[in-house]
Design an enzyme around this catalytic site. Sequence first.
Site, PDB file in Angstrom:
ATOM      1  N   ALA A  13      -8.074  21.076   6.490  1.00 53.36           N
ATOM      2  CA  ALA A  13      -8.719  20.337   7.577  1.00 53.36           C
ATOM      3  C   ALA A  13      -9.261  18.979   7.164  1.00 53.36           C
ATOM      4  CB  ALA A  13      -9.845  21.178   8.174  1.00 53.36           C
ATOM      5  N   ARG A  15      -7.567  16.286   6.869  1.00 56.83           N
ATOM      6  CA  ARG A  15      -6.837  15.198   7.529  1.00 56.83           C
ATOM      7  C   ARG A  15      -5.816  15.793   8.507  1.00 56.83           C
ATOM      8  NH1 ARG A  15      -5.594  15.827   2.416  1.00 56.83           N
ATOM      9  NH2 ARG A  15      -6.992  14.154   1.802  1.00 56.83           N
ATOM     10  N   VAL A  63      -6.055  28.020  -1.017  1.00 57.07           N
ATOM     11  CA  VAL A  63      -5.709  29.155  -0.170  1.00 57.07           C
ATOM     12  C   VAL A  63      -4.718  30.106  -0.835  1.00 57.07           C
ATOM     13  CG1 VAL A  63      -6.215  27.941   1.980  1.00 57.07           C
ATOM     14  CG2 VAL A  63      -3.879  27.896   1.052  1.00 57.07           C
ATOM     15  N   TYR A 153      10.546  25.409   3.284  1.00 57.87           N
ATOM     16  CA  TYR A 153       9.587  25.225   4.380  1.00 57.87           C
ATOM     17  C   TYR A 153      10.027  26.001   5.625  1.00 57.87           C
ATOM     18  CZ  TYR A 153       6.462  22.508   7.484  1.00 57.87           C
ATOM     19  OH  TYR A 153       5.500  22.105   8.385  1.00 57.87           O
ATOM     20  N   ALA A 156       9.394  29.669   5.064  1.00 60.33           N
ATOM     21  CA  ALA A 156       7.960  29.964   5.125  1.00 60.33           C
ATOM     22  C   ALA A 156       7.473  29.965   6.568  1.00 60.33           C
ATOM     23  CB  ALA A 156       7.179  28.946   4.303  1.00 60.33           C
ATOM     24  N   LYS A 157       7.897  28.989   7.348  1.00 61.53           N
ATOM     25  CA  LYS A 157       7.429  28.900   8.726  1.00 61.53           C
ATOM     26  C   LYS A 157       8.020  30.008   9.599  1.00 61.53           C
ATOM     27  CE  LYS A 157       4.581  25.449   8.438  1.00 61.53           C
ATOM     28  NZ  LYS A 157       3.121  25.736   8.502  1.00 61.53           N
TER      29      LYS A 157
END
Length: 252
Positions: A13, A15, A63, A153, A156-157
């Site tokens: 968070a 940016r 994370v 990517y 993962a998404k």
Amino acid sequence: MATERRTAIVTGAARGIGAGVAQRLAADGMAVAVLDLDEGACAGTVEAITSAGGQALAVEADVADEASVNAAVERVATELGAPTVLVNNAGITRDNLLFKMSVDEWDLVMDVHLRGAFLMARATQSYMVSAQWGRIVNLSSVSALGNRGQVNYSAAKAGIQGYTKTLALELGRFGVTANAIGPGFIETEMTVATAARLKMSFEDFKAFAAKDIPVQRVGQPEDIAHTVSFLVSEGAGFVSGQVIYVAGGPRD
């Protein structure tokens, strides 16, 4: 009758989309934990929230690291209140074609997106279950449908979407919803970097992208923030396990 102030955690968070979401949830009346890998980088988001009269806390967290996540969530619970809203926004790209992609490029993207979303939800779910109320929003992407040069990517998404639907099945009985948002082209530092990598000016890059978007413009972080605001609202309690593409037009 006034309702109690909810505490929200927004990852990544400092940016971009995460900052926009954090500011919107604060404007909605939530206390917001602004999580990022670099606590100092969160200062701008926190200042924007507090100067507008909101309550925010900058929290450093990796994370993808279990101990870091657990410590961050415990700090949020102690200093802001039990977190019952979680927005898993933290993400990175390490784009490459399959034959050139390294194992490290694959693993890093998987760790931040999938491991990160798992660790954050696992660490916060007990507060939601205890409250018999909770909202989880995971950021997917239109890249989940496939995108050249983003095999890591995209995977993962796409994984985030199946993960979200399973959270909805497991946590629904406790008053917890889980949904995913799949942004299209959003104007952020990440898309600026993509333009630079392609050796295009950002204005040309945006214009090129907008031609293929039905609403004829690229998205802004606020477009995603509006959708998050709805999904975490009291009124969205019957919406769960959904993937909403916020991309200026339909997606399959």
